[in-house]
Write a protein that holds these residues in place. Structure first.
Motif, mmCIF file in Angstrom:
data_model
loop_
_atom_site.group_PDB
_atom_site.id
_atom_site.type_symbol
_atom_site.label_atom_id
_atom_site.label_comp_id
_atom_site.label_asym_id
_atom_site.label_seq_id
_atom_site.Cartn_x
_atom_site.Cartn_y
_atom_site.Cartn_z
ATOM 1 N N GLY A 88 37.146 36.338 6.050
ATOM 2 C CA GLY A 88 37.257 34.963 5.516
ATOM 3 C C GLY A 88 37.830 34.075 6.569
ATOM 4 O O GLY A 88 37.779 32.746 7.012
ATOM 5 N N PHE A 89 38.615 34.869 7.337
ATOM 6 C CA PHE A 89 39.286 34.206 8.720
ATOM 7 C C PHE A 89 38.138 33.679 9.513
ATOM 8 O O PHE A 89 38.173 32.275 9.927
ATOM 9 N N VAL A 90 37.127 34.404 9.823
ATOM 10 C CA VAL A 90 35.997 34.010 10.675
ATOM 11 C C VAL A 90 35.411 32.891 10.222
ATOM 12 O O VAL A 90 35.113 32.078 10.789
ATOM 13 N N MET A 91 35.120 33.157 8.969
ATOM 14 C CA MET A 91 34.335 32.057 8.014
ATOM 15 C C MET A 91 35.292 30.863 8.015
ATOM 16 O O MET A 91 34.491 29.612 8.268
ATOM 17 N N THR A 92 36.259 30.699 7.836
ATOM 18 C CA THR A 92 37.012 29.649 7.907
ATOM 19 C C THR A 92 37.367 29.064 9.151
ATOM 20 O O THR A 92 37.425 27.541 9.273
ATOM 21 N N ILE A 93 37.505 29.771 10.278
ATOM 22 C CA ILE A 93 37.515 29.105 11.758
ATOM 23 C C ILE A 93 36.173 28.285 11.617
ATOM 24 O O ILE A 93 36.185 27.125 12.279
#
Length: 146
Positions: A88-93
């Protein structure tokens, strides 16, 4: 080696569902109103949940809402949830830096759909990916001769 507390090994499934609902709201508002800071806040929160080192603001609010609604604590293993939070972190970045393009909107809709699955049906796609990719690697290293 120090003993880990249950706080670091398990998370409350009801709170995770509430966090997923918050992710939906923040993503929708961030993309619709083109507020990059909301998406960066969401990415930061994902990072906090993925590392498990510090309390996540969204998880804290979700725990308080869960307590207010008298939901029972349903502990689930935190490893897959942390892996899902890192995804989710990677996707949100990626969304935060492309929210005004078709790719950003597509990723945003994907994140909203994945969070909706978690929030409504308690289906964690990141957890399935964890079980499909990470667990076999862990088993290989744990079963190797020493």
């Amino acid at each position: 080696m120090g003993k880990l507390s249950n706080k670091n090994i398990y998370v409350d499934e009801n709170a995770v569902s509430i966090v997923a609902y918050q992710v939906i709201l923040i993503t929708v508002f961030g993309i619709h109103f083109q507020q990059q800071w909301l998406l960066l806040f969401l990415a930061f929160d994902f990072l906090l949940r993925a590392t498990g080192l510090f309390a996540s603001p969204l998880y804290y609010v979700a725990k308080k809402v869960s307590e207010f609604l008298y939901f029972d604590n349903k502990p689930v293993f935190a490893g897959p949830k942390r892996f899902a939070a890192m995804l989710g972190f990677v996707m949100t970045i990626l969304i935060a830096f492309s929210y005004d393009s078709q790719i950003g909107i597509f990723l945003g809709i994907t994140l909203i759909a994945l969070a909706a699955l978690e929030s409504v049906f308690s289906v964690c796609i990141g957890c399935y990916i964890y079980n499909f990719l990470i667990v076999p690697i862990q088993n290989k290293f744990n079963n190797s001769p020493k």
